[in-house]
Design a protein around this motif. Structure first.
Motif, PDB file in Angstrom:
ATOM      1  N   VAL A  15       0.873  -1.339  -0.199  1.00  0.00           N
ATOM      2  CA  VAL A  15       0.143  -0.388   0.311  1.00  0.00           C
ATOM      3  C   VAL A  15       0.904   1.306  -0.266  1.00  0.00           C
ATOM      4  O   VAL A  15       1.066   2.006  -0.947  1.00  0.00           O
ATOM      5  CB  VAL A  15      -1.185  -0.342   0.770  1.00  0.00           C
ATOM      6  N   LYS A  16       2.302   1.225   0.966  1.00  0.00           N
ATOM      7  CA  LYS A  16       2.177   2.203   0.833  1.00  0.00           C
ATOM      8  C   LYS A  16       3.472   2.585  -0.150  1.00  0.00           C
ATOM      9  O   LYS A  16       4.115   3.822  -1.101  1.00  0.00           O
ATOM     10  CB  LYS A  16       4.019   2.171   2.420  1.00  0.00           C
ATOM     11  N   GLN A  20       3.424   6.084  -2.536  1.00  0.00           N
ATOM     12  CA  GLN A  20       4.447   6.711  -2.945  1.00  0.00           C
ATOM     13  C   GLN A  20       4.772   7.332  -3.932  1.00  0.00           C
ATOM     14  O   GLN A  20       5.147   8.081  -4.432  1.00  0.00           O
ATOM     15  CB  GLN A  20       5.743   6.066  -2.297  1.00  0.00           C
ATOM     16  N   THR A  21       4.407   6.217  -5.425  1.00  0.00           N
ATOM     17  CA  THR A  21       4.729   5.640  -6.691  1.00  0.00           C
ATOM     18  C   THR A  21       4.024   5.993  -7.716  1.00  0.00           C
ATOM     19  O   THR A  21       4.215   6.064  -8.579  1.00  0.00           O
ATOM     20  CB  THR A  21       6.125   4.418  -6.742  1.00  0.00           C
ATOM     21  N   GLY A  22       2.775   5.120  -7.481  1.00  0.00           N
ATOM     22  CA  GLY A  22       1.750   5.793  -8.290  1.00  0.00           C
ATOM     23  C   GLY A  22       1.758   4.227  -8.987  1.00  0.00           C
ATOM     24  O   GLY A  22       1.327   3.663  -9.922  1.00  0.00           O
ATOM     25  N   SER A  23       2.638   3.544  -9.023  1.00  0.00           N
ATOM     26  CA  SER A  23       3.064   1.975  -9.066  1.00  0.00           C
ATOM     27  C   SER A  23       2.579   0.843  -8.760  1.00  0.00           C
ATOM     28  O   SER A  23       2.176   0.712  -7.077  1.00  0.00           O
ATOM     29  CB  SER A  23       4.136   1.658  -9.681  1.00  0.00           C
ATOM     30  N   THR A  41      -5.148  -5.203  -1.918  1.00  0.00           N
ATOM     31  CA  THR A  41      -4.451  -4.376  -1.782  1.00  0.00           C
ATOM     32  C   THR A  41      -4.639  -2.849  -2.315  1.00  0.00           C
ATOM     33  O   THR A  41      -4.823  -1.635  -1.261  1.00  0.00           O
ATOM     34  CB  THR A  41      -2.814  -4.550  -2.255  1.00  0.00           C
ATOM     35  N   THR A  42      -5.132  -3.232  -3.936  1.00  0.00           N
ATOM     36  CA  THR A  42      -5.463  -1.716  -4.723  1.00  0.00           C
ATOM     37  C   THR A  42      -6.613  -0.951  -3.875  1.00  0.00           C
ATOM     38  O   THR A  42      -6.660  -0.178  -3.925  1.00  0.00           O
ATOM     39  CB  THR A  42      -5.782  -2.453  -6.131  1.00  0.00           C
ATOM     40  N   ALA A  48      -6.124   4.785   1.282  1.00  0.00           N
ATOM     41  CA  ALA A  48      -4.764   5.334   1.674  1.00  0.00           C
ATOM     42  C   ALA A  48      -4.570   6.528   0.959  1.00  0.00           C
ATOM     43  O   ALA A  48      -3.491   7.020   1.994  1.00  0.00           O
ATOM     44  CB  ALA A  48      -4.216   4.135   2.226  1.00  0.00           C
ATOM     45  N   GLY A  49      -4.790   6.460  -0.064  1.00  0.00           N
ATOM     46  CA  GLY A  49      -4.643   7.368  -0.610  1.00  0.00           C
ATOM     47  C   GLY A  49      -5.144   8.680  -0.693  1.00  0.00           C
ATOM     48  O   GLY A  49      -4.183   9.709  -1.870  1.00  0.00           O
TER      49      GLY A  49
END
Length: 401
Positions: A15-16, A20-23, A41-42, A48-49
């Motif tokens: 998730v983190k 952080q990366t958008g990937s 997770t997605t 979370a995003g």
């Protein structure tokens, strides 16, 4: 705060990484295990995003993702039945703690996966006369297959079998005594089950292979050396009779075998109070019990061929996988008791007593550590929570150095 080891090393990491990366979490820069990536997770990343990354949002996402399928069988109910639906939803939530020892506020798919499988089966089994929504069923199957490698596709096979049996019993007018009814399977309409069965499994394997090639690793490593077949077999048998670690000190001491004994009793009872579709319902519920034996066989094979040697010697994590299978039956049974109307099930005096007994059993799970498992209240009394907080403080000191 993340409190389960897999969250710290895998799910929370994934998730983190996405925040952080958008990937998607795979490739050389991702330090988690990409092969076990879960679609859950997605979903949690989406919550979370929103703004700055917040761990509490992932738990909200987990709750929503868990209860979407739980409420699916109630989709045709009106507002006049809100009490039944609410009682059903509350008891499902409480039963999560009664059967599974994993904390509720977790990133893991331990609740999400079985609730999706159980919710979809309950929706298929207890709907009235309306036709199956094949589009919804197909995408639900794809989603469930993507929730966990191997186990997800296995549960999809269970769902497709239920859908197949419902269609078959419909063609046979719920009468399977006539052997000539088997010929009805040759009907072209049954061909729809082939893509329904193959596609979710195929998509799951495509992801696993893509992630494995990109990250240069193949799962956790099978580690087949030094595996004692008899030791693994008897360890699995021992777990079947062991008391589930629900962190409660008093009765009831629930084990896998006791649970299915009670489940068998309920199935026999439902056979007496069912108004219609008796053969269809009893066949599907009985197959769930029989399927437990096959499930043990799958787990035995997994510990021999899939899991690492260290996991296999201790049958590590088997409690989680047994709870997966048990939780599938929860929405199916609770919906039958608390939401089905008189046109489906006769509400006899014995039925009402059993409903009260089931409600008390679920309410019992609020004892012990339930508040710490289902909420963040009294979290300072939880060893895992304290360890995580201590670790975060140590990280701050390490950064200063």
């Amino acid at each position: 705060l993340f409190t389960y080891p897999d969250e710290v090393y895998q799910w929370g990491n994934a998730v983190k990484y996405m925040v952080q990366t958008g990937s998607l979490p795979y490739g050389e820069n991702f330090t988690g295990d990409a092969v076990t990536f879960s679609i859950c997770t997605t979903f949690q990343y989406f919550f979370a995003g929103i703004g700055k990354f917040k761990e509490s949002n992932t738990f909200i996402a987990n709750f929503l993702l868990t209860f979407i399928p739980v409420m699916l069988p109630c989709s045709k109910k009106g507002w006049n039945e809100w009490k039944k639906v609410l009682a059903y939803a509350i008891l499902v939530f409480l039963s999560l703690n009664l059967i599974s020892y994993i904390k509720y506020y977790t990133l893991l798919q331990d609740y999400v996966l079985p609730m999706w499988a159980g919710g979809v089966i309950a929706w298929l089994l207890w709907r009235k006369e309306e036709k199956i929504n094949w589009i919804l069923l197909f995408f639900s199957a794809v989603l469930i297959a993507a929730m966990k490698s191997l186990v997800g596709p296995l549960f999809v096979c269970m769902i497709i079998l239920v859908a197949f049996l419902i269609c078959y019993f419909g063609d046979c007018s719920d009468n399977i005594k006539d052997i000539h009814n088997i010929r009805k399977i040759r009907n072209r309409k049954y061909l729809i089950f082939l893509p329904m069965l193959i596609t979710p499994v195929l998509l799951n394997q495509i992801w696993v292979r893509m992630a494995a090639l990109s990250s240069g690793v193949i799962g956790r490593g099978s580690g087949t050396a030094s595996k004692d077949v008899l030791q693994i077999f008897f360890s699995i048998i021992d777990k079947l009779f062991a008391v589930l670690d629900s962190k409660t000190d008093a009765m009831p001491f629930m084990s896998y075998v006791i649970y299915f004994g009670l489940y068998l009793f309920i199935v026999l009872f439902l056979k007496r109070v069912l108004v219609k579709k008796k053969n269809q319902t009893i066949t599907i519920l009985t197959l769930y019990i029989v399927g437990a034996i096959l499930y043990f066989g799958v787990m035995f094979y997994a510990y021999l061929k899939v899991f690492s040697a260290s996991d296999s010697s201790a049958v590590a994590g088997l409690d989680r996988y047994l709870a997966y299978y048990m939780l599938i039956g929860v929405p199916v049974i609770l919906y039958a008791f608390f939401v089905c109307d008189e046109t489906c099930i006769k509400k006899t005096h014995t039925m009402k007593i059993l409903m009260l007994t089931v409600a008390i059993a679920c309410l019992y799970s609020t004892s012990g550590n339930f508040t710490r498992k289902a909420t963040s209240i009294n979290r300072t009394d939880d060893d895992s929570w304290n360890l995580r907080v201590k670790t975060k403080n140590q990280i701050k000191e390490l950064k200063k150095l």
